[in-house]
Design an enzyme around this catalytic site. Structure first.
Site, PDB file in Angstrom:
ATOM      1  N   ASN A  14       3.999   6.979  -6.801  1.00  0.00           N
ATOM      2  CA  ASN A  14       3.250   7.773  -5.812  1.00  0.00           C
ATOM      3  C   ASN A  14       3.989   9.095  -5.595  1.00  0.00           C
ATOM      4  O   ASN A  14       5.176   9.108  -5.236  1.00  0.00           O
ATOM      5  CB  ASN A  14       3.166   6.966  -4.507  1.00  0.00           C
ATOM      6  CG  ASN A  14       2.429   7.709  -3.410  1.00  0.00           C
ATOM      7  OD1 ASN A  14       2.659   8.895  -3.202  1.00  0.00           O
ATOM      8  ND2 ASN A  14       1.562   7.021  -2.703  1.00  0.00           N
ATOM      9  N   HIS A  17       5.087  12.569  -1.731  1.00  0.00           N
ATOM     10  CA  HIS A  17       6.166  13.234  -0.996  1.00  0.00           C
ATOM     11  C   HIS A  17       6.784  14.414  -1.743  1.00  0.00           C
ATOM     12  O   HIS A  17       7.587  15.155  -1.179  1.00  0.00           O
ATOM     13  CB  HIS A  17       7.182  12.211  -0.508  1.00  0.00           C
ATOM     14  CG  HIS A  17       6.553  11.301   0.503  1.00  0.00           C
ATOM     15  ND1 HIS A  17       5.902  11.794   1.623  1.00  0.00           N
ATOM     16  CD2 HIS A  17       6.387   9.961   0.540  1.00  0.00           C
ATOM     17  CE1 HIS A  17       5.399  10.786   2.317  1.00  0.00           C
ATOM     18  NE2 HIS A  17       5.661   9.669   1.667  1.00  0.00           N
ATOM     19  N   HIS A  50      -2.361   9.978  -2.365  1.00  0.00           N
ATOM     20  CA  HIS A  50      -3.185   9.618  -1.190  1.00  0.00           C
ATOM     21  C   HIS A  50      -3.705  10.916  -0.591  1.00  0.00           C
ATOM     22  O   HIS A  50      -2.940  11.704  -0.046  1.00  0.00           O
ATOM     23  CB  HIS A  50      -2.297   8.859  -0.197  1.00  0.00           C
ATOM     24  CG  HIS A  50      -3.024   8.345   1.012  1.00  0.00           C
ATOM     25  ND1 HIS A  50      -2.420   7.551   1.958  1.00  0.00           N
ATOM     26  CD2 HIS A  50      -4.302   8.495   1.441  1.00  0.00           C
ATOM     27  CE1 HIS A  50      -3.292   7.251   2.908  1.00  0.00           C
ATOM     28  NE2 HIS A  50      -4.439   7.814   2.625  1.00  0.00           N
ATOM     29  N   ARG A  52      -5.136  12.281   2.232  1.00  0.00           N
ATOM     30  CA  ARG A  52      -5.358  11.876   3.626  1.00  0.00           C
ATOM     31  C   ARG A  52      -6.352  12.809   4.297  1.00  0.00           C
ATOM     32  O   ARG A  52      -6.505  13.961   3.875  1.00  0.00           O
ATOM     33  CB  ARG A  52      -4.038  11.883   4.399  1.00  0.00           C
ATOM     34  CG  ARG A  52      -3.057  10.826   3.951  1.00  0.00           C
ATOM     35  CD  ARG A  52      -1.846  10.815   4.871  1.00  0.00           C
ATOM     36  NE  ARG A  52      -2.135  10.127   6.100  1.00  0.00           N
ATOM     37  CZ  ARG A  52      -1.777   8.873   6.395  1.00  0.00           C
ATOM     38  NH1 ARG A  52      -1.072   8.179   5.531  1.00  0.00           N
ATOM     39  NH2 ARG A  52      -2.095   8.338   7.539  1.00  0.00           N
ATOM     40  N   ARG A  56      -2.091  16.104   4.794  1.00  0.00           N
ATOM     41  CA  ARG A  56      -0.709  16.465   5.150  1.00  0.00           C
ATOM     42  C   ARG A  56       0.203  16.580   3.929  1.00  0.00           C
ATOM     43  O   ARG A  56       1.234  17.207   3.988  1.00  0.00           O
ATOM     44  CB  ARG A  56      -0.127  15.475   6.153  1.00  0.00           C
ATOM     45  CG  ARG A  56       0.157  14.116   5.573  1.00  0.00           C
ATOM     46  CD  ARG A  56       0.824  13.220   6.571  1.00  0.00           C
ATOM     47  NE  ARG A  56      -0.073  12.794   7.629  1.00  0.00           N
ATOM     48  CZ  ARG A  56       0.085  11.660   8.314  1.00  0.00           C
ATOM     49  NH1 ARG A  56       1.126  10.890   8.082  1.00  0.00           N
ATOM     50  NH2 ARG A  56      -0.770  11.302   9.242  1.00  0.00           N
ATOM     51  N   GLU A  77      -5.549   6.907  -3.614  1.00  0.00           N
ATOM     52  CA  GLU A  77      -5.560   6.152  -2.355  1.00  0.00           C
ATOM     53  C   GLU A  77      -6.395   6.921  -1.354  1.00  0.00           C
ATOM     54  O   GLU A  77      -6.240   8.140  -1.225  1.00  0.00           O
ATOM     55  CB  GLU A  77      -4.149   6.047  -1.780  1.00  0.00           C
ATOM     56  CG  GLU A  77      -3.363   4.889  -2.291  1.00  0.00           C
ATOM     57  CD  GLU A  77      -1.996   4.843  -1.645  1.00  0.00           C
ATOM     58  OE1 GLU A  77      -1.814   5.368  -0.529  1.00  0.00           O
ATOM     59  OE2 GLU A  77      -1.097   4.320  -2.285  1.00  0.00           O
ATOM     60  N   THR A 107       2.990   6.718   8.035  1.00  0.00           N
ATOM     61  CA  THR A 107       2.581   6.219   6.726  1.00  0.00           C
ATOM     62  C   THR A 107       1.632   5.053   6.966  1.00  0.00           C
ATOM     63  O   THR A 107       1.474   4.610   8.100  1.00  0.00           O
ATOM     64  CB  THR A 107       3.810   5.786   5.885  1.00  0.00           C
ATOM     65  OG1 THR A 107       3.368   5.326   4.610  1.00  0.00           O
ATOM     66  CG2 THR A 107       4.592   4.667   6.558  1.00  0.00           C
ATOM     67  N   THR A 108       0.987   4.565   5.915  1.00  0.00           N
ATOM     68  CA  THR A 108       0.036   3.459   6.068  1.00  0.00           C
ATOM     69  C   THR A 108       0.744   2.274   6.724  1.00  0.00           C
ATOM     70  O   THR A 108       1.799   1.860   6.262  1.00  0.00           O
ATOM     71  CB  THR A 108      -0.513   3.046   4.683  1.00  0.00           C
ATOM     72  OG1 THR A 108      -0.818   4.234   3.961  1.00  0.00           O
ATOM     73  CG2 THR A 108      -1.754   2.199   4.818  1.00  0.00           C
ATOM     74  N   GLU A 158      -4.148  -4.850  -3.728  1.00  0.00           N
ATOM     75  CA  GLU A 158      -2.754  -4.435  -3.598  1.00  0.00           C
ATOM     76  C   GLU A 158      -2.200  -5.140  -2.369  1.00  0.00           C
ATOM     77  O   GLU A 158      -2.676  -4.918  -1.248  1.00  0.00           O
ATOM     78  CB  GLU A 158      -2.622  -2.919  -3.449  1.00  0.00           C
ATOM     79  CG  GLU A 158      -1.151  -2.527  -3.301  1.00  0.00           C
ATOM     80  CD  GLU A 158      -0.899  -1.018  -3.309  1.00  0.00           C
ATOM     81  OE1 GLU A 158      -1.714  -0.258  -3.858  1.00  0.00           O
ATOM     82  OE2 GLU A 158       0.143  -0.634  -2.751  1.00  0.00           O
ATOM     83  N   HIS A 198       4.318  -0.770  -0.888  1.00  0.00           N
ATOM     84  CA  HIS A 198       4.685  -0.216   0.419  1.00  0.00           C
ATOM     85  C   HIS A 198       6.081  -0.662   0.823  1.00  0.00           C
ATOM     86  O   HIS A 198       6.358  -1.841   0.940  1.00  0.00           O
ATOM     87  CB  HIS A 198       3.688  -0.557   1.535  1.00  0.00           C
ATOM     88  CG  HIS A 198       3.695   0.526   2.566  1.00  0.00           C
ATOM     89  ND1 HIS A 198       4.612   0.579   3.583  1.00  0.00           N
ATOM     90  CD2 HIS A 198       2.954   1.655   2.675  1.00  0.00           C
ATOM     91  CE1 HIS A 198       4.419   1.673   4.286  1.00  0.00           C
ATOM     92  NE2 HIS A 198       3.424   2.349   3.756  1.00  0.00           N
TER      93      HIS A 198
HETATM   94  N1  PXP Z   1       0.742   1.514  -1.600  1.00  0.00           N
HETATM   95  C1  PXP Z   1      -0.031   1.994  -0.598  1.00  0.00           C
HETATM   96  C2  PXP Z   1      -1.396   1.438  -0.434  1.00  0.00           C
HETATM   97  C3  PXP Z   1       0.433   3.021   0.237  1.00  0.00           C
HETATM   98  O1  PXP Z   1      -0.359   3.497   1.222  1.00  0.00           O
HETATM   99  C4  PXP Z   1       1.713   3.560   0.003  1.00  0.00           C
HETATM  100  C5  PXP Z   1       2.206   4.692   0.848  1.00  0.00           C
HETATM  101  O2  PXP Z   1       1.448   5.821   0.588  1.00  0.00           O
HETATM  102  C6  PXP Z   1       2.477   3.020  -1.049  1.00  0.00           C
HETATM  103  C7  PXP Z   1       1.972   1.989  -1.816  1.00  0.00           C
HETATM  104  C8  PXP Z   1       3.835   3.540  -1.369  1.00  0.00           C
HETATM  105  O3  PXP Z   1       4.685   3.238  -0.298  1.00  0.00           O
HETATM  106  P1  PXP Z   1       6.146   3.803  -0.310  1.00  0.00           P
HETATM  107  O4  PXP Z   1       6.048   5.282  -0.218  1.00  0.00           O
HETATM  108  O5  PXP Z   1       6.777   3.152   0.891  1.00  0.00           O
HETATM  109  O6  PXP Z   1       6.765   3.357  -1.603  1.00  0.00           O
END
Ligand code: PXP
Length: 244
Positions: A14, A17, A50, A52, A56, A77, A107-108, A158, A198
């Site tokens: 992902n 960031h 993602h 959003r 952001r 996402e 975060t989620t 997931e 996550h």
């Molecule tokens: N999976 C989902 C569905 C998420 O919302 C996120 C955070 O955006 C992640 C995985 C990745 O989480 P992390 O950044 O904590 O690795």
């Protein structure tokens, strides 16, 4: 569904960031698309972003550029909104992952509440199924949620690992891991593909090697944070070593 041994767990990276850091200055660097390409080069099997509601981190223009550049698998996402449905159908990622989204969260914060949204969800997924865009639902490791995911038209689930990641005591963490393992086994047994994500990081990922039903892990923050010190290619390679 049987597992073919030896199996390889895939890593989806992902890159949200990278955009968070870029947006801190409102300029062009660092570019999340460049990060996506480096992650792919280092062995990532997919790129996750993602989009959003408040944009952001990832922006609409990033999504378009990612669609052009990503050659492995693009996982978008998104929240279950009409706006995102339109964007996703137009952009055509290989996969969408529906997540609950609250404006104020950092975060989620947990899995999707399917029970409360079942009829709307099943309707929402129809065009994706018709267009051959795979659907994953980010859910708690719970049998009922898994059943409803399948019925609503998802091909993947997931499993939310955030609760596992936050447990400080070994016994509680082991219990949560057990829940995830049981959920993964059940989801596979009814024909769903299983991803986990996550809060996973370099210190808590090891036990996932022992759950072959989980085909892929989706990791963002830990990899991007480590990349600040090691470089993204090395950060992705180290994580791949840990999961296989
Ligand atoms: N999976 C989902 C569905 C998420 O919302 C996120 C955070 O955006 C992640 C995985 C990745 O989480 P992390 O950044 O904590 O690795």
């Amino acid at each position: 569904m049987t597992i073919d041994y030896p199996y390889t767990m895939r890593l989806a990276v992902n890159i949200d960031h990278i955009a968070t850091l870029r947006n801190a200055r409102g300029e062009q660097e660092p570019d999340p698309v460049a990060g996506a390409l480096l992650a792919e080069k280092s062995g990532a099997a997919g790129i996750v972003c993602h989009l959003r509601e408040d944009r952001r981190h990832i922006k609409d223009s990033d999504l378009l550029r990612l669609r052009e550049a990503v050659t492995t698998k693009l996982d978008l996402e998104m929240a279950m909104t009409a706006e995102l449905q339109q964007i996703a159908l137009k952009t055509r990622p290989e996969l969408i992952t529906l997540v609950p989204e609250k404006r104020e969260e950092l975060t989620t914060e947990g899995g999707f509440n399917i029970t409360g949204h079942y009829a709307a969800l099943a309707e929402y997924l129809k065009p994706f199924n018709a267009e051959g865009i795979e659907v994953s639902l980010f859910i708690e490791p719970d049998k009922h949620a898994i059943d409803l995911s399948k019925e609503a038209g998802a091909q993947l689930v997931e499993l939310h690992t955030g609760t596992y990641a936050l447990k400080e005591h070994e016994a509680e963490r082991a219990r949560e891991l057990h829940r995830i393992r049981e959920a993964a086994i059940y989801a596979r047994s009814i024909g769903l593909k299983v991803v986990a994500g996550h809060g996973l990081n370099y210190l808590n990922i090891a036990p996932f090697k022992g759950i072959p039903e989980i085909e892929e892990v989706s990791i963002g923050h830990a990899i991007i944070a480590r990349a600040l010190f090691t470089g993204l290619e090395e950060a992705v390679r180290e994580m791949l070593q840990l999961i296989n």
